[in-house]
Design a protein around this motif. Structure first.
Motif, short mmCIF file in Angstrom:
data_model
loop_
_atom_site.label_atom_id
_atom_site.label_comp_id
_atom_site.label_asym_id
_atom_site.label_seq_id
_atom_site.Cartn_x
_atom_site.Cartn_y
_atom_site.Cartn_z
N PHE A 99 0.83 -1.21 0.00
CA PHE A 99 0.00 0.00 0.00
C PHE A 99 0.86 1.26 0.00
CE2 PHE A 99 -3.46 -2.60 2.33
CZ PHE A 99 -4.03 -2.96 1.12
N PHE A 100 1.95 1.23 0.78
CA PHE A 100 2.81 2.41 0.88
C PHE A 100 3.38 2.79 -0.49
CE2 PHE A 100 6.96 4.39 1.21
CZ PHE A 100 6.77 5.38 2.15
N SER A 101 3.90 1.81 -1.22
CA SER A 101 4.54 2.11 -2.50
C SER A 101 3.54 2.64 -3.52
CB SER A 101 5.25 0.86 -3.05
OG SER A 101 4.34 -0.21 -3.23
N LEU A 102 2.34 2.05 -3.56
CA LEU A 102 1.35 2.48 -4.53
C LEU A 102 0.81 3.87 -4.20
CD1 LEU A 102 -0.64 -0.84 -5.12
CD2 LEU A 102 0.99 0.25 -6.66
N VAL A 103 0.58 4.13 -2.91
CA VAL A 103 0.08 5.45 -2.52
C VAL A 103 1.16 6.51 -2.73
CG1 VAL A 103 -0.76 6.86 -0.60
CG2 VAL A 103 -1.58 4.52 -0.87
N PHE A 104 2.41 6.16 -2.43
CA PHE A 104 3.52 7.11 -2.63
C PHE A 104 3.62 7.51 -4.10
CE2 PHE A 104 7.92 8.29 -3.48
CZ PHE A 104 8.17 9.19 -2.46
N VAL A 105 3.55 6.53 -4.99
CA VAL A 105 3.59 6.83 -6.43
C VAL A 105 2.44 7.75 -6.80
CG1 VAL A 105 3.28 5.84 -8.74
CG2 VAL A 105 4.83 4.75 -7.11
N ASN A 106 1.24 7.47 -6.28
CA ASN A 106 0.08 8.31 -6.57
C ASN A 106 0.29 9.76 -6.17
OD1 ASN A 106 -1.44 6.33 -7.68
ND2 ASN A 106 -3.04 6.32 -6.14
N THR A 107 0.81 9.96 -4.95
CA THR A 107 0.98 11.33 -4.47
C THR A 107 1.98 12.10 -5.32
OG1 THR A 107 2.73 10.72 -2.88
CG2 THR A 107 0.45 10.64 -2.11
N VAL A 108 3.04 11.43 -5.74
CA VAL A 108 4.04 12.12 -6.55
C VAL A 108 3.51 12.38 -7.96
CG1 VAL A 108 6.40 12.02 -7.49
CG2 VAL A 108 5.93 11.10 -5.20
N ILE A 109 2.71 11.44 -8.48
CA ILE A 109 2.10 11.64 -9.81
C ILE A 109 1.19 12.86 -9.79
CG2 ILE A 109 0.33 10.72 -11.36
CD1 ILE A 109 2.99 9.58 -11.98
N PHE A 110 0.40 12.99 -8.72
CA PHE A 110 -0.47 14.17 -8.61
C PHE A 110 0.36 15.45 -8.50
CE2 PHE A 110 -3.99 11.28 -7.08
CZ PHE A 110 -4.83 11.57 -8.15
N ASP A 111 1.51 15.36 -7.84
CA ASP A 111 2.40 16.52 -7.76
C ASP A 111 2.95 16.88 -9.14
OD1 ASP A 111 2.05 16.80 -5.06
OD2 ASP A 111 3.87 15.72 -4.50
N MET A 112 3.21 15.85 -9.95
CA MET A 112 3.68 16.10 -11.31
C MET A 112 2.61 16.83 -12.13
SD MET A 112 5.65 12.48 -12.09
CE MET A 112 6.13 12.89 -13.77
N ARG A 113 1.37 16.43 -11.91
CA ARG A 113 0.27 17.08 -12.62
C ARG A 113 0.05 18.50 -12.13
NH1 ARG A 113 -5.81 14.89 -11.83
NH2 ARG A 113 -5.44 15.89 -9.82
N ASP A 114 0.35 18.73 -10.85
CA ASP A 114 0.01 20.02 -10.24
C ASP A 114 1.22 20.95 -10.11
OD1 ASP A 114 -2.50 18.96 -9.97
OD2 ASP A 114 -2.28 18.45 -7.85
N ILE A 115 2.23 20.75 -10.94
CA ILE A 115 3.45 21.56 -10.84
C ILE A 115 3.14 23.05 -10.92
CG2 ILE A 115 5.56 22.22 -12.07
CD1 ILE A 115 6.08 19.34 -12.68
N GLU A 116 2.28 23.44 -11.84
CA GLU A 116 1.98 24.85 -12.04
C GLU A 116 1.37 25.48 -10.78
OE1 GLU A 116 -0.75 27.84 -14.82
OE2 GLU A 116 -0.66 25.69 -15.27
N GLY A 117 0.31 24.85 -10.26
CA GLY A 117 -0.35 25.39 -9.08
C GLY A 117 0.55 25.38 -7.86
#
Length: 304
Positions: free
Chosen positions: A188-206
Motif C-alpha cells: 500500500f505504501f509504494s502504490l500510494v507514494f507513487v500516486n501522491t508524486v504523480i499528482f504533484d507532477m500534474r500540479d506543478i503549475e499550481g
C-alpha cells in the motif's frame, strides 16, 4: 429526422447524467472511500484472514472524512489545479464538512470494541491529515505545513494510508503482526507514494504559484519519473521475494499486478494526466481494480 434528434438528445442527456454521477463520486470522495474499503479487503486476503466488514467500514468512513477535510484546507491550490472540484466542494461545503465529522465518529465507534491499539491505528490518517494540511510549524521556519516540505508530504500520506488498512485486520482478529502485515504495508505504501508524486507532477503549475516545493518542482518531471520507476521496482522485488514462501498464487499475482499498474501509470503519465477526471479515476481507483482482480482470482479457485 425527429427520431434522430430525439435519440441524440437522449444520448446527450444520458452522458450528462453519467458525468454528474462520476463527478459526485470523485469530488465527494465517495469513490476514494470505496477504494479505501477495498484496501481493507485486500489486506485481509493478503494476510490470510477472513473478510472483516468492520475494517472495510472503518476504512470507508476514515477515507471519506480525511479527504474532504484535506480538500477544505487545499482550497487555494484547488482553485488553480482543480477548478471543477473546487466549485463542487464550495457548493456543498457544509454538508461535506458535517458528514466528514460524523464519518470519523462512526469509524471510532466501530474500532472501539477492539481496543486502544485499534483506535490509535484508526486515528493515524486523521492526525496525519491535520498535521499535513494545516499550518502548525513555527512562524520562523521556512515551511508552515508538512505538505510544503519536499518528500515529507508524500511520506506522511503514504505511511498514513498504508498503516490503517495493513494493521487493522490483525488487531480486529487479535493476531500477531508477522511478515505478511509488513508486506501488505509496503504494498500500500509504494502504490500510494507513487500516486501522491504523480499528482504533484500534474500540479506543478499550481504548486509553484503557491510556493510549494514538491519533488517534481525540485527535480523536474523526467527525473521524478525515473525515481518512481526505481522505487516501484525495488518495492516489488522486496514484496514478492518476502511473500514467495507465505502467499498463495492469487496474492502474488495481485502484488505483481500492482507493480505493473504503477509502472504503466508512471510511464504513460503524460497521456493520463491530460484528462483530470481520467487521472483521478485511474489513480484513486487502482485498489478497486486490483481488489477486483483478487476477487476474480480467488473466485476461480486460485489459492489466495
Amino acid at each position: 429526422m425527429g427520431e434522430y434528434k430525439s435519440l441524440a438528445y437522449r444520448v446527450n442527456l444520458d452522458g450528462t447524467v453519467v458525468k454528474r454521477i462520476l463527478d459526485f463520486l470523485t469530488y465527494s470522495s465517495v469513490y476514494l472511500s470505496i477504494a479505501g474499503a477495498v484496501m481493507a479487503y485486500m489486506a485481509c486476503q493478503l494476510q490470510g484472514l477472513a473478510l472483516s466488514w468492520q475494517t472495510m467500514a472503518i476504512m470507508f468512513f476514515v477515507t471519506y472524512s480525511v479527504y474532504n477535510i484535506d480538500r477544505k484546507a487545499d482550497e487555494d491550490e484547488d482553485s488553480i489545479n482543480h477548478s471543477q472540484r473546487y466549485s463542487f466542494t464550495k457548493k456543498y461545503e457544509k454538508f461535506l464538512f458535517l458528514s466528514s465529522i460524523l464519518a470519523y465518529i462512526f469509524a471510532f465507534l466501530l474500532a472501539y470494541p477492539y481496543g486502544l491499539k485499534a483506535l490509535l491505528v484508526t486515528a493515524i490518517p486523521l492526525f496525519s491529515g491535520l498535521l499535513y494540511s494545516f499550518a502548525w510549524l513555527p512562524s520562523g521556519f521556512r515551511y508552515r505545513r508538512l505538505k510544503e516540505i519536499p518528500s515529507v508530504k508524500n511520506l506522511v500520506i503514504a505511511t498514513a494510508w498504508a498503516s490503517t488498512p495493513a494493521f487493522l485486520p490483525s488487531l480486529v482478529y487479535g493476531q500477531p503482526m508477522g511478515d505478511l502485515v509488513f508486506v501488505t504495508f509496503i504494498y500500500f505504501f509504494s502504490l500510494v507514494f507513487v500516486n501522491t508524486v504523480i499528482f504533484d507532477m500534474r500540479d506543478i503549475e499550481g504548486d509553484s504559484i503557491s510556493g510549494i516545493d514538491t519533488i517534481p518542482v525540485l527535480l523536474g518531471a523526467e527525473k521524478t519519473r525515473i525515481l518512481l520507476i526505481c522505487l516501484t521496482l525495488l518495492a516489488g522485488y522486496f514484496m514478492i521475494n518476502t511473500g514467495m514462501q507465505q502467499l498463495g498464487i492469487a496474492s502474488l499475482l495481485v502484488l505483481a499486478a500492482g507493480v505493473i499498474y504503477a509502472l504503466c501509470y508512471v510511464i504513460f503519465f503524460g497521456r493520463i494526466t491530460g484528462n483530470n477526471s481520467l487521472c483521478d479515476l485511474m489513480a484513486d481507483g487502482q485498489f478497486i481494480i486490483l481488489g477486483g482482480l483478487l476477487i476474480v482470482a480467488t473466485g476461480m479457485g486460485v489459492a489466495a
